[in-house]
Every structure is written in structure tokens, then in C-alpha cells.
Design an enzyme around this catalytic site. Structure first.
Site, PDB file in Angstrom:
ATOM      1  N   CYS A  39      43.409 -24.396   0.512  1.00 52.11           N
ATOM      2  CA  CYS A  39      43.022 -23.074   0.011  1.00 52.11           C
ATOM      3  C   CYS A  39      44.238 -22.157  -0.052  1.00 52.11           C
ATOM      4  O   CYS A  39      44.980 -22.032   0.939  1.00 52.11           O
ATOM      5  CB  CYS A  39      41.968 -22.451   0.915  1.00 52.11           C
ATOM      6  SG  CYS A  39      41.486 -20.786   0.411  1.00 52.11           S
ATOM      7  N   CYS A  78      23.295 -24.461  18.142  1.00 55.65           N
ATOM      8  CA  CYS A  78      24.423 -24.048  17.313  1.00 55.65           C
ATOM      9  C   CYS A  78      25.537 -23.456  18.165  1.00 55.65           C
ATOM     10  O   CYS A  78      26.567 -23.031  17.635  1.00 55.65           O
ATOM     11  CB  CYS A  78      23.968 -23.030  16.259  1.00 55.65           C
ATOM     12  SG  CYS A  78      23.265 -21.523  16.956  1.00 55.65           S
ATOM     13  N   GLN A 104      19.251 -23.715   6.385  1.00 54.51           N
ATOM     14  CA  GLN A 104      20.530 -24.273   6.819  1.00 54.51           C
ATOM     15  C   GLN A 104      21.528 -24.222   5.665  1.00 54.51           C
ATOM     16  O   GLN A 104      21.249 -24.707   4.567  1.00 54.51           O
ATOM     17  CB  GLN A 104      20.360 -25.719   7.286  1.00 54.51           C
ATOM     18  CG  GLN A 104      19.735 -25.866   8.656  1.00 54.51           C
ATOM     19  CD  GLN A 104      20.688 -25.499   9.787  1.00 54.51           C
ATOM     20  OE1 GLN A 104      21.842 -25.142   9.564  1.00 54.51           O
ATOM     21  NE2 GLN A 104      20.198 -25.561  11.014  1.00 54.51           N
ATOM     22  N   GLU A 142       7.125 -18.881  15.655  1.00 54.30           N
ATOM     23  CA  GLU A 142       8.285 -18.090  15.233  1.00 54.30           C
ATOM     24  C   GLU A 142       7.927 -16.605  15.333  1.00 54.30           C
ATOM     25  O   GLU A 142       6.809 -16.206  14.984  1.00 54.30           O
ATOM     26  CB  GLU A 142       8.673 -18.457  13.790  1.00 54.30           C
ATOM     27  CG  GLU A 142       9.616 -17.517  13.089  1.00 54.30           C
ATOM     28  CD  GLU A 142      10.950 -17.383  13.793  1.00 54.30           C
ATOM     29  OE1 GLU A 142      11.445 -16.241  13.906  1.00 54.30           O
ATOM     30  OE2 GLU A 142      11.504 -18.416  14.234  1.00 54.30           O
ATOM     31  N   CYS A 202      37.776 -19.865   7.042  1.00 51.51           N
ATOM     32  CA  CYS A 202      38.091 -21.198   7.574  1.00 51.51           C
ATOM     33  C   CYS A 202      39.276 -21.063   8.531  1.00 51.51           C
ATOM     34  O   CYS A 202      40.219 -20.342   8.257  1.00 51.51           O
ATOM     35  CB  CYS A 202      38.478 -22.164   6.461  1.00 51.51           C
ATOM     36  SG  CYS A 202      37.199 -22.424   5.226  1.00 51.51           S
ATOM     37  N   TYR A 229      10.872 -21.602  17.952  1.00 49.63           N
ATOM     38  CA  TYR A 229      11.893 -20.923  17.141  1.00 49.63           C
ATOM     39  C   TYR A 229      11.935 -21.610  15.772  1.00 49.63           C
ATOM     40  O   TYR A 229      12.982 -22.029  15.292  1.00 49.63           O
ATOM     41  CB  TYR A 229      13.274 -20.985  17.802  1.00 49.63           C
ATOM     42  CG  TYR A 229      13.356 -20.309  19.147  1.00 49.63           C
ATOM     43  CD1 TYR A 229      13.607 -18.952  19.240  1.00 49.63           C
ATOM     44  CD2 TYR A 229      13.181 -21.029  20.323  1.00 49.63           C
ATOM     45  CE1 TYR A 229      13.680 -18.322  20.477  1.00 49.63           C
ATOM     46  CE2 TYR A 229      13.254 -20.423  21.563  1.00 49.63           C
ATOM     47  CZ  TYR A 229      13.500 -19.061  21.635  1.00 49.63           C
ATOM     48  OH  TYR A 229      13.575 -18.448  22.849  1.00 49.63           O
TER      49      TYR A 229
END
Length: 519
Positions: A107, A476, A346, A400, A123, A379
Site C-alpha cells: 500500500c 475478538c 462479520q 440479544e 493496517c 450475544y
């Protein structure tokens, strides 16, 4: 290196009684350090340790030194920026001896050694060869596990991508001003909150998609529209959200502005709705010119008034009201999802399929176990995990807190002909009690996919009371997973394995699928 800077090169052999170097003083802002990078931290920055005595007779000081842009096994010169207790932040001045795993970042906006203007913050690992990115992330998780008393050998080899660029199905670009106060549409430079880097390309999204981003920047700049500047509260254009169906070819663009009813365009005061109309026309023309079809177009007003909750008021301008994307999981049927502008999905379609397949594998789900499995999806979000696993379960119950997400999940279940899954809105603990699901034997399998902060204490209490034989924790944030492990172990769960899945190549993030079994 100045004479009074801390010495960081490999010291000469020291007497056994004093194995660490003695500095004339501790590290300070502006000092030049020569460092060999030992590892990558959770943010994707190079990291090493600095140990020494800040003066004769002083106690040993240990610092963790982060060097953004440096990779494992680089020897670098770094300039000290901030010193906080046992942590030192630096800027990469030059690479003295490059790591054998260092590569040229593809990049053009990636930060280069010695640049005073920071590169794009999107990034952080592009200068590290992809196999070593995976190894560095796994090593980071192992260190966290060891620090929390978890056997690091439970961590399996991470699952990466064959093509770790242009993988995102959603990108949000900010309007703003760059370091020279020029109009910009792009991402924030690394470590900066208010400046925006004017991007000419982005290797995380598709080429046609980013061509539209450039066209929209040209429209806004040509028409004299003012970017919103957070530190002054002035301006109108806040963000541009690009969503793309990697499986379907659909594309959604959402212009986010302030809640102001009027603004300046073409040098005159106009209604905000007139800007939205001009935006829609410009996107339609650009899409035809660039052969980059846009199937859904929105304008969202970000209404922020001091003392009241922030509201997002969405206006559907053209095309479909939703973006469709498809997932193919664990050899099951292709599932089609309708995604509204604010709905979570996602952001890496291909790795989402891998992630959910690993959840099914960890849970031991198959056609053979289908008839006996009642799954609780906690969740649940918009229900992607529960719906992906429903073909392998007798029943799926998702919980949820966000009512809109639950409505979306139930609609997706109906659209896919899934009749054995239902989703309920509310707090996990309260819903489990109300539905009579907080009793031993109420579920055969529990899947949790909590936010980065991890499981709340009420959810942990509910999971403990369920006494389900198997729990799959989709994490995550490995820090939260390592912390929650202690509470789950106290509740009677034994960690059996952790499968890392690289959802975000070129960054320091790593997703983990952790299998717990009731002891």
C-alpha cells in the site's frame, strides 16, 4: 546516540553480580534508541524490552518499548516519544538491519521509516510477510495465556487466508482535513484522532468500490461541501460507509452527515436534503461511468445534541433497502442475509465462513448429533452464528439486547426457511430466567460471541447456572478471553482448545474459537 541517552545496544559481558547495563539516566523524549524487535503486540506494533539501571546504585527498571512499523527481528533506530511508567512509545527512524521476514508494503499509504507524517492507521503489519503475521499473532495469544496461567499448548495453529488483501465487505471512511488542512476522505493516520489521511487507494476493499470513494470525494470537494471537524464541531460531511456483498456483488453506499438542516454547497446556503439529492445523482453517474453498480443508497444524519442520546436518522435514497450477502458454512445450505446500514455483519465474508465452521467443529455438531442438540446463542447479534448452525441442531434460541438486531435475525431465519431458530430481545440473564432456560439441562450447547470487553458478570452467572456440557466462546479480544477463563473455570468449565482465525490480515487482531467442557 547522545552521550547521556540510555544505552540499548547489546552490552559487553557484565559481572555476574550486575548483569544489566547502568545508564546515566532513564529514557526521555527525543532519545535515540537502537533496538532489536522481539515480538508484535496486540495492536500490531513491534515491541521489545529495555532493561537497565537509571544510575549507579539504582534499582533495575524494565520497560516495554513499542515501535510502530517495525517487525519481528528488525534492528532499528527509534526515537522516544512518550514515557509512561514501564512503557515507552517511539517513532521508527530507520531500519538498521531488516528482518528476514520484512517485505515491501504493497500500500502506498503505509508508513515508511523516518516519515515524520504518520502513515494510514488502517493496517499495521503490511511490512511483515503473511506467514509471520500469523505466527506473531499466535505468539501474542500464547503470551497472554501464559500470563493468566493457561496452558499455551491448547492454542492450535491459526487459520489464515489464501489472499489476505481486499477482503473487507465493509469500510468506513472519514471526511476531514489532513495535516496541511486540505480536504480529505480516508482513514485516520496511526495514533491521530482528528486528522484524516487523503487516500488514493485502499487494499482492504475492492478496486471498483474504492473508485467510487474517490468519485464521491471529488464530488464533495468540487461542490464546496465542508468536512466535519470533531475538535471544532464545524462542518457537515462526517463519513462514507461502503458495504459490498463479496458473494452477491451487491453494493451499498451510506453518506453520513451531521444533523444540521442546512449547509453550504456551491457557495450558497442549501437544505441538507438538497445535498443528499446531489450526492445520489453523483453516485449514480459515477457508478455508470466506472461500471461499479450501486444497489442501495442511503443518507444518514448523525444527530448529536449535548445532553441527549445520539440518534442516527437513516434516509433511503435509492435502490434496495438492504444489502444481501451469503455464507456457506460447514457443508450446509447457502444462507442469504439481508443487512441494513447499521446492522452488524462479520466484515470478512470468507473468514466468517471459516470461523463459523470452526464453531461447529469445536461444538461437535454433525448430522449424527443434530436430533439431540439444543443450542443457546448468547450475544446473538443479527443471528449469523445461530442461523449458520441451525441445520445441525434440533433447536436454536438466540438472545440479544439490541431489538433491531433481533428483528433482523428473525427476518433472516424466515427468509432462509429456518424454522428451528428463534431470537429474543433482552438482557441475557433476564431472558434466560423468563424463558425457564436458567436451569441445568436446559441447553446442550452454549455459544457466546461477546463484545471486546468480554462477558458481563451477570452473563457468567447465567452460563454457570445452565450447566451445559459444552460451551464455545468466540472471542475478538484474547485479553478478555484470558480473563473470562478464570471465571468459567470457577464455574466448572475446562478449556480444551483454542482455534485462532485470522479475520483481519495486515492488522494485529486475531479471532479465537475456544472450546470449554463441563468438568
Amino acid at each position: 546516540m547522545s552521550a547521556d541517552s540510555p544505552e540499548t545496544r547489546t552490552p559487553s559481558p557484565a559481572p555476574a553480580a550486575d548483569p544489566v547495563p547502568t545508564w546515566t539516566r532513564g529514557p526521555r523524549r527525543g532519545d535515540s534508541l537502537t533496538l532489536t524487535i522481539e515480538r508484535i503486540d496486540g495492536s500490531g506494533d513491534g515491541e521489545t524490552r529495555l532493561v537497565g539501571r537509571p544510575g549507579p546504585g539504582q534499582s533495575v527498571r524494565r520497560y516495554a518499548v513499542s515501535v510502530p512499523g517495525a517487525v519481528v527481528a528488525d534492528t532499528v533506530e527509534a526515537i522516544v516519544g512518550e514515557v509512561r511508567r514501564n512503557r515507552i512509545g517511539t517513532r521508527l527512524a530507520r531500519v538498521i538491519t531488516p528482518s528476514p521476514h520484512r517485505v515491501a508494503a504493497p500500500c502506498p499509504h503505509f508508513d515508511s521509516p523516518g516519515d515524520l507524517a504518520p502513515g494510514c492507521g488502517g493496517c499495521s503489519l503490511q511490512a511483515l510477510a503473511y506467514p509471520q503475521q500469523l505466527a506473531a499473532k499466535a505468539a501474542h495469544v500464547r503470551r497472554l495465556f501464559s500470563a493468566h496461567g493457561i496452558d499455551p499448548d491448547l492454542l492450535l495453529d491459526p487459520i489464515g487466508m489464501a489472499h489476505p488483501l481486499r477482503y473487507r465487505n465493509k469500510m468506513e471512511f472519514s471526511f476531514g482535513r489532513d495535516g496541511s488542512e486540505a480536504f480529505a476522505l480516508g482513514l485516520h493516520p496511526g495514533g491521530y484522532r482528528h486528522e484524516v489521511m487523503r487516500l488514493e487507494s485502499c487494499l482492504l476493499t475492492s478496486e471498483p468500490g474504492f473508485a467510487l470513494v474517490r468519485a464521491i470525494r471529488e464530488f464533495a470537494e468540487t461542490r464546496g461541501l465542508e468536512p466535519f471537524v470533531a475538535k471544532t464541531g464545524e462542518g457537515f460531511m462526517r463519513a462514507l460507509v461502503l458495504r459490498e456483498g463479496l458473494r452477491t456483488g451487491e453494493r451499498m453506499i451510506d453518506l453520513v452527515t451531521t444533523g444540521a438542516e442546512t449547509t453550504t454547497m456551491d457557495g450558497r446556503l442549501v437544505d441538507a436534503a438538497e445535498v443528499a439529492e446531489a450526492f445520489a445523482a453523483a453516485v449514480t453517474q459515477a457508478a455508470a461511468r466506472l461500471t461499479a453498480p450501486v444497489t442501495s443508497l442511503y443518507w444518514t444524519q448523525h444527530v448529536a445534541v449535548r445532553g441527549t442520546p445520539t440518534r442516527m436518522v437513516a434516509h433511503h435514497l435509492d435502490g434496495l433497502p438492504v444489502l444481501h450477502e451469503e455464507l456457506r458454512v460447514a457443508g450446509g445450505p447457502t444462507l442469504r442475509f439481508a443487512i441494513y446500514p447499521r446492522a452488524f455483519f462479520q466484515p470478512n465474508t470468507l473468514q466468517a465462513e471459516v470461523l463459523y465452521t470452526e464453531v461447529a467443529r469445536a461444538a461437535g455438531l454433525s448430522e449424527a448429533t443434530k436430533a439431540g442438540t439444543r443450542l443457546l446463542d448468547l450475544y446473538a447479534g443479527t443471528g449469523t452464528i445461530g442461523l449458520a448452525l441451525a441445520p445441525l441442531c434440533r433447536e436454536v434460541i438466540g438472545i440479544e439486547l439490541v431489538a433491531d438486531a433481533v428483528e433482523n435475525a428473525n427476518a433472516n431465519a424466515a427468509a432462509n426457511g429456518i424454522t428451528n431458530a428463534r431470537f429474543i430481545a433482552g438482557d441475557v440473564g433476564a431472558v434466560l430466567t423468563a424463558e425457564g432456560l436458567d436451569q441445568p439441562g436446559a441447553a446442550d450447547l452454549v455459544v457466546v460471541d461477546p463484545p471486546r470487553a468480554g462477558l458481563m458478570s451477570s452473563a457468567l452467572d447465567s452460563i454457570a447456572s445452565l450447566a451445559a456440557p459444552r460451551l464455545v466462546y468466540v472471542s475478538c479480544n484474547p485479553v478478555s478471553l484470558a480473563r473470562d477463563h478464570s471465571a468459567l473455570r470457577a464455574a466448572g468449565f475446562q478449556l480444551r482448545s483454542v482455534q485462532p482465525v485470522d479475520m483481519f490480515p495486515q492488522t494485529g487482531h486475531i479471532e479465537n474459537v475456544a472450546l470449554f467442557e463441563r468438568r
